[in-house]
Design a protein around this motif. Structure first.
Motif, PDB file in Angstrom:
ATOM      1  N   GLN A 126       0.833  -1.206   0.000  1.00  7.62           N
ATOM      2  CA  GLN A 126       0.000   0.000   0.000  1.00  7.62           C
ATOM      3  C   GLN A 126       0.868   1.256   0.000  1.00  7.62           C
ATOM      4  OE1 GLN A 126      -2.138   0.913   3.604  1.00  7.62           O
ATOM      5  NE2 GLN A 126      -3.876   1.780   2.494  1.00  7.62           N
ATOM      6  N   GLU A 141       2.426   1.646  -3.479  1.00  8.71           N
ATOM      7  CA  GLU A 141       1.438   2.096  -4.467  1.00  8.71           C
ATOM      8  C   GLU A 141       1.221   3.602  -4.385  1.00  8.71           C
ATOM      9  OE1 GLU A 141      -1.545  -1.780  -4.915  1.00  8.71           O
ATOM     10  OE2 GLU A 141      -1.928  -0.263  -3.381  1.00  8.71           O
ATOM     11  N   TYR A 151       4.286   5.616  -5.521  1.00 10.66           N
ATOM     12  CA  TYR A 151       4.381   5.665  -6.983  1.00 10.66           C
ATOM     13  C   TYR A 151       3.368   6.644  -7.564  1.00 10.66           C
ATOM     14  CZ  TYR A 151       3.947   4.330 -11.875  1.00 10.66           C
ATOM     15  OH  TYR A 151       3.866   4.364 -13.249  1.00 10.66           O
ATOM     16  N   ARG A 152       2.143   6.610  -7.064  1.00 12.66           N
ATOM     17  CA  ARG A 152       1.108   7.506  -7.593  1.00 12.66           C
ATOM     18  C   ARG A 152       1.476   8.974  -7.366  1.00 12.66           C
ATOM     19  NH1 ARG A 152      -3.220   6.147  -4.676  1.00 12.66           N
ATOM     20  NH2 ARG A 152      -3.441   8.052  -3.468  1.00 12.66           N
ATOM     21  N   HIS A 202       7.942   2.614  -9.444  1.00 14.68           N
ATOM     22  CA  HIS A 202       7.133   1.592 -10.112  1.00 14.68           C
ATOM     23  C   HIS A 202       7.772   0.216  -9.959  1.00 14.68           C
ATOM     24  CE1 HIS A 202       5.431  -0.581 -13.702  1.00 14.68           C
ATOM     25  NE2 HIS A 202       4.344  -0.136 -13.116  1.00 14.68           N
ATOM     26  N   GLU A 239       7.012  -1.103  -6.447  1.00 14.24           N
ATOM     27  CA  GLU A 239       5.634  -1.600  -6.379  1.00 14.24           C
ATOM     28  C   GLU A 239       5.509  -2.949  -7.085  1.00 14.24           C
ATOM     29  OE1 GLU A 239       1.174  -0.431  -8.038  1.00 14.24           O
ATOM     30  OE2 GLU A 239       2.801   1.019  -8.213  1.00 14.24           O
ATOM     31  N   THR A 240       6.110  -3.071  -8.267  1.00 19.32           N
ATOM     32  CA  THR A 240       6.024  -4.311  -9.044  1.00 19.32           C
ATOM     33  C   THR A 240       6.676  -5.476  -8.312  1.00 19.32           C
ATOM     34  OG1 THR A 240       6.024  -3.079 -11.131  1.00 19.32           O
ATOM     35  CG2 THR A 240       6.630  -5.404 -11.236  1.00 19.32           C
ATOM     36  N   LYS A 273       4.494  -6.565  -5.378  1.00 20.94           N
ATOM     37  CA  LYS A 273       3.280  -7.263  -5.815  1.00 20.94           C
ATOM     38  C   LYS A 273       3.608  -8.656  -6.349  1.00 20.94           C
ATOM     39  CE  LYS A 273       0.233  -3.347  -6.671  1.00 20.94           C
ATOM     40  NZ  LYS A 273      -0.564  -2.583  -7.657  1.00 20.94           N
TER      41      LYS A 273
END
Length: 212
Positions: A32, A35, A38-39, A190, A193-194, A197
């Motif tokens: 979280q 994410e 990154y946003r 990014h 995050e990748t 995940k």
């Protein structure tokens, strides 16, 4: 932005292994954080571009072959490499990226403060990301301790010396450099995050993680 805290502290103030939270839930919180970081990095980069970067300079960024400061890190880049590395190395890669960006983002704060017309929105976003990156580092370290079941973690990467900054560069050079920092950080955010995940996917659906 309301996201769950990542740091678990003992009475002495040191980060513990978060015994009251499961590894699965801690990983969810780390994801979280990644994410949202990154946003917000995307939003910051777009805002900076619209405010300070003329279109020809955007083309120059794409054509001049600038190298991101984390290029020297042993981070897997191809899809096949990412699929082959272990869960521990996935987390270690995230930790290296996080630690490598803490100092440059602090530097970015000081340079943006010198811009005459930098909007508060941009300053607040970059400051928020800088603070949350430290929180993400703590969460990843605790998660690695849980996964490795170790009391001490010795895989921290020393990021000092990866990049050097001039004291007072020309304004145009400074704008382009700050733009590159934001662009490179967005790319690395990014990746963080990748990787996280993919780690989550491996733990829940091991044989269907080829999309990462």
């Amino acid at each position: 932005m309301n996201i769950h805290p990542l740091d678990c502290k003992e009475e002495q103030g040191s980060i513990s292994r978060c015994p009251t939270i499961s590894q699965e839930k801690l990983l969810d919180r780390v994801i979280q954080h990644a994410e949202v970081i990154y946003r917000v990095s995307e939003e910051s980069c777009t805002l900076f571009e619209e405010m300070f970067v003329p279109f020809p300079m955007r083309l120059q960024r794409n054509q001049a072959g600038y190298t991101c400061i984390t290029k020297a890190l042993p981070i897997p880049s191809s899809k096949s490499e990412i699929q082959q590395i272990s869960d521990t190395w996935l987390l270690h890669s995230v930790l290296m990226l996080v630690q490598s960006w803490i100092e440059p983002l602090v530097y970015l704060q000081t340079t943006l403060d010198r811009y005459d017309d930098a909007p508060d929105l941009l300053l607040n976003k970059t400051k928020w990301v800088s603070e949350k990156l430290v929180s993400l580092e703590q969460g990843v370290v605790v998660l690695m301790k849980k996964m490795l079941d170790e009391g001490m973690l010795t895989t921290a990467y020393n990021e000092h010396g990866l990049v050097q900054y001039d004291v007072q560069p020309e304004m145009l050079e400074s704008v382009l450099r700050d733009y590159m920092l934001l662009s490179c950080f967005k790319k690395d955010a990014h990746k963080m995050e990748t990787f996280l995940k993919l780690l989550k996917c491996r733990q829940t659906d091991k044989y269907n993680c080829a999309l990462y």
